[in-house]
Write a protein that holds these residues in place. Structure first.
Motif, PDB file in Angstrom:
ATOM      1  N   ALA A 153      39.591  45.448  30.045  1.00 59.75           N
ATOM      2  CA  ALA A 153      39.356  44.115  29.908  1.00 59.75           C
ATOM      3  C   ALA A 153      40.729  43.599  30.203  1.00 59.75           C
ATOM      4  CB  ALA A 153      38.621  43.537  28.520  1.00 59.75           C
ATOM      5  N   LEU A 154      41.820  44.224  29.759  1.00 58.30           N
ATOM      6  CA  LEU A 154      42.972  43.457  30.060  1.00 58.30           C
ATOM      7  C   LEU A 154      43.454  43.884  31.389  1.00 58.30           C
ATOM      8  CD1 LEU A 154      44.902  44.303  26.638  1.00 58.30           C
ATOM      9  CD2 LEU A 154      44.394  41.990  27.369  1.00 58.30           C
ATOM     10  N   ARG A 155      43.150  44.945  31.670  1.00 60.95           N
ATOM     11  CA  ARG A 155      43.313  45.189  33.607  1.00 60.95           C
ATOM     12  C   ARG A 155      42.571  44.441  34.476  1.00 60.95           C
ATOM     13  NH1 ARG A 155      40.546  48.708  36.991  1.00 60.95           N
ATOM     14  NH2 ARG A 155      39.219  49.376  35.170  1.00 60.95           N
ATOM     15  N   LYS A 156      41.591  44.140  34.050  1.00 63.65           N
ATOM     16  CA  LYS A 156      40.400  43.270  34.777  1.00 63.65           C
ATOM     17  C   LYS A 156      41.174  42.071  34.816  1.00 63.65           C
ATOM     18  CE  LYS A 156      36.485  42.137  36.886  1.00 63.65           C
ATOM     19  NZ  LYS A 156      37.069  41.680  38.485  1.00 63.65           N
ATOM     20  N   ALA A 157      41.668  41.609  33.674  1.00 63.35           N
ATOM     21  CA  ALA A 157      42.105  39.951  33.566  1.00 63.35           C
ATOM     22  C   ALA A 157      43.644  39.994  34.265  1.00 63.35           C
ATOM     23  CB  ALA A 157      42.496  39.502  32.307  1.00 63.35           C
ATOM     24  N   PHE A 158      44.391  40.993  34.346  1.00 69.75           N
ATOM     25  CA  PHE A 158      45.588  40.996  35.107  1.00 69.75           C
ATOM     26  C   PHE A 158      45.192  41.188  36.632  1.00 69.75           C
ATOM     27  CE2 PHE A 158      47.823  41.306  31.271  1.00 69.75           C
ATOM     28  CZ  PHE A 158      49.248  41.126  31.810  1.00 69.75           C
ATOM     29  N   GLU A 159      44.110  41.819  37.056  1.00 70.53           N
ATOM     30  CA  GLU A 159      43.837  41.897  38.461  1.00 70.53           C
ATOM     31  C   GLU A 159      43.227  40.807  39.021  1.00 70.53           C
ATOM     32  OE1 GLU A 159      41.010  45.099  38.633  1.00 70.53           O
ATOM     33  OE2 GLU A 159      42.438  46.631  38.693  1.00 70.53           O
ATOM     34  N   ASP A 160      42.594  40.038  38.220  1.00 65.53           N
ATOM     35  CA  ASP A 160      42.113  38.592  38.559  1.00 65.53           C
ATOM     36  C   ASP A 160      43.070  37.605  38.981  1.00 65.53           C
ATOM     37  OD1 ASP A 160      39.413  39.686  38.500  1.00 65.53           O
ATOM     38  OD2 ASP A 160      38.949  38.812  36.621  1.00 65.53           O
ATOM     39  N   GLY A 161      44.200  37.804  37.893  1.00 66.85           N
ATOM     40  CA  GLY A 161      45.337  36.842  38.138  1.00 66.85           C
ATOM     41  C   GLY A 161      46.428  37.354  39.136  1.00 66.85           C
ATOM     42  N   ALA A 204      48.668  45.338  35.850  1.00 70.83           N
ATOM     43  CA  ALA A 204      47.000  45.970  35.769  1.00 70.83           C
ATOM     44  C   ALA A 204      47.225  47.518  36.051  1.00 70.83           C
ATOM     45  CB  ALA A 204      46.368  45.363  36.845  1.00 70.83           C
TER      46      ALA A 204
END
Length: 109
Positions: free
Chosen positions: A18-26, A32
């Motif tokens: 979930a944290l990786r996905k948030a960093f990728e989206d940002g 990420a």
């Protein structure tokens, strides 16, 4: 302690994902990548995965650092090339090619 639940590696892998996905989206790829590495480490250390999956993850980690460690991947490539060269020098290629034989009939003119 009461009310404290122990979290295992698979649950942590979900948090890392979930944290990786948030960093990728940002659009923060370096961050990420760190969370991807952590996610894969948690999957590898989980107790409730199959032996074959653990073996594959361990090989992926050892050979290339989950695709995130370029020097480890280059080192694996160099080691593979070295082993191939040593085997070719030690065992070698066949000196004589096998003679070809034709079987059957050849139609005339």
């Amino acid at each position: 302690m009461l009310g404290v639940e122990r979290v295992g590696p698979l649950q942590l892998a979900l948090v890392y994902r979930a944290l990786r996905k948030a960093f990728e989206d940002g659009k923060h790829e370096p961050g990420a990548a760190d969370f991807y590495y952590g996610e894969m480490e948690m999957r590898r250390h989980a107790d409730d995965i199959s032996r074959s999956e653990r073996s594959l993850l361990t090989a992926y980690w050892a050979l290339s650092g989950y695709g995130m460690r370029a020097w480890r991947a280059l080192g694996s490539l160099a080691a593979t090339m070295l082993v191939t060269v040593v085997l070719l020098v030690a065992v070698g290629l066949p000196q004589d090619a096998p003679k070809q034989r034709a079987a059957g009939t050849v139609p005339g003119p």
